[in-house]
Write an enzyme that holds these catalytic residues in place. Sequence first.
Site, PDB file in Angstrom:
ATOM      1  N   THR A   1       0.824  -1.199   0.000  1.00  0.00           N
ATOM      2  CA  THR A   1       0.000   0.000   0.000  1.00  0.00           C
ATOM      3  C   THR A   1       0.862   1.254   0.000  1.00  0.00           C
ATOM      4  O   THR A   1       1.985   1.259   0.493  1.00  0.00           O
ATOM      5  CB  THR A   1      -0.909   0.079   1.237  1.00  0.00           C
ATOM      6  OG1 THR A   1      -0.110   0.321   2.396  1.00  0.00           O
ATOM      7  CG2 THR A   1      -1.722  -1.190   1.412  1.00  0.00           C
ATOM      8  N   ASP A   2       0.312   2.326  -0.557  1.00  0.00           N
ATOM      9  CA  ASP A   2       0.872   3.641  -0.301  1.00  0.00           C
ATOM     10  C   ASP A   2       0.645   3.929   1.191  1.00  0.00           C
ATOM     11  O   ASP A   2      -0.081   3.200   1.879  1.00  0.00           O
ATOM     12  CB  ASP A   2       0.188   4.686  -1.188  1.00  0.00           C
ATOM     13  CG  ASP A   2       1.101   5.854  -1.522  1.00  0.00           C
ATOM     14  OD1 ASP A   2       2.122   6.030  -0.841  1.00  0.00           O
ATOM     15  OD2 ASP A   2       0.787   6.612  -2.473  1.00  0.00           O
ATOM     16  N   ALA A   3       1.273   4.960   1.699  1.00  0.00           N
ATOM     17  CA  ALA A   3       1.244   5.211   3.145  1.00  0.00           C
ATOM     18  C   ALA A   3      -0.189   5.364   3.649  1.00  0.00           C
ATOM     19  O   ALA A   3      -0.956   6.191   3.144  1.00  0.00           O
ATOM     20  CB  ALA A   3       2.049   6.460   3.462  1.00  0.00           C
TER      21      ALA A   3
END
Length: 484
Positions: free
Chosen positions: A255-257
């Site tokens: 995932t992105d942050a």
Amino acid sequence: MGTDPGLRRLALRTLLAAFPGSAPPDWALELLRDGLAGYTLFGRNVRDPDQVAACTAALRAARSDVLLTIDEEGGDVTRLAHATGSPYPGNAALGAVGDVGLTRRVYRAIGDELAALGINVNLAPTVDVNSAADNPVIGTRSFGADPVPVAAHAAAAVAGLQAAGVAACAKHFPGHGATVTDSHHELPTVDVPVQVLRERDLPPFAAVIAAGTRAVMTAHIRVPALTGDGPATFSPAVLGDLLRGEYGFTGTVITDALEMKGAAAAAGGTGPAAVLALAAGADLLCIGSEVDATLVERVVDEIVGALDDGRLDLARVEEAAGRADDLAGWTRTVVDAPPADGDLGYAAARRAVRVEGVLAGLGTTPLVVQLLAASTVAEGRVPWGLGPHLAGAELLPIMATETDPGALRERAAGRPIVLVGRHLHRLPGARELVEALAAAHPVTVVEMGWPSDWRPAGARAFLTTYGASHANGRAAAEALGLAG
């Protein structure tokens, strides 16, 4: 009654955390011993190469198969060179050059540097097709606006990184290039039919999957036709049906942050976002950059609680942890690095420079005016511009909205003016200032951001670098005849 130790360890195996400082604190090492998958390094963790190598060695001593990730894209997004700017041009410049062999060599060099420092996953390349000229978060991080060459360069970048034994993570699936808002601050919407994604945004992902990318990163964007009201990161239709099913990706979904507003705000916090991402099919969860032991434990408790109450299936979390383990296993391959070419990035940046008009008559005495612009969260506050590369020319930093054209002409005192900026077409006050100056004074414009169709009437020349890295700045100064 405390958290089940086995479930706590399982949850930790799906997490990428972060820590402050140039050396890992005790709690960071203890979490690795308890099973944490790994850490993402940011600019604040980087002081110099020896320090980074010592830092990663300490982490690896706590867990030999730790995943150590970083955003090292070259160009405007660099962590290793955050104090000076990257010695490599970014994707837009490489796309402008149009040499996929060069792209592969640049990414191999980046990979070799990361491997030498003990970093084994690069959260790159960005393979988004930048179809929106006003995109505030992708821009020069993209190889271009045409999916066909973007796909070719994306595959070459993956091949270069992974030839160095560093896992590539292609981002941001299913494509962040058509957005006009930044998912760090809100949830962008791309309201198009799925067929448009297949034709415009998804070809580079198909190319990197075919090239064997070990990881793909999710996008915190909303595509109503696929995701409904939530982001792609929380969508089984995106991560399961599209990425795994239609495109056949078998690697690790990262995932992105999750601290970003495009995820956390949609879920009600980082912990709930972690549960939704795992349920949708993500394997390795980037918690974010502002992380401490308390936040990690809070996310772990949320995951374990979701396993207890049925929001998460045990087999799904075990699958995710297994894919994170598989990624760690692949990165333990040892690769011999070729001799480093210190001029590779600078030579590439020179090839990317495009000049419209005539550069004659500048000499070494022009007034160089840098129009200050804010940085995105992805870029961070990295130095940019021509300043470090000038020999004899005066440099004047200004705010476009606070500067009078007449006062600049007086300051120039008959000297030509070189105006340097990023994304000038959408920088408040920049167009008006440049055009007012060019109407009455010899002006050369240097665009170091994503170029638009706008060209200021009356300017002697318009120079485009396709990025603002240290390498791009040197290339521009050399093209202008101003370099020391």
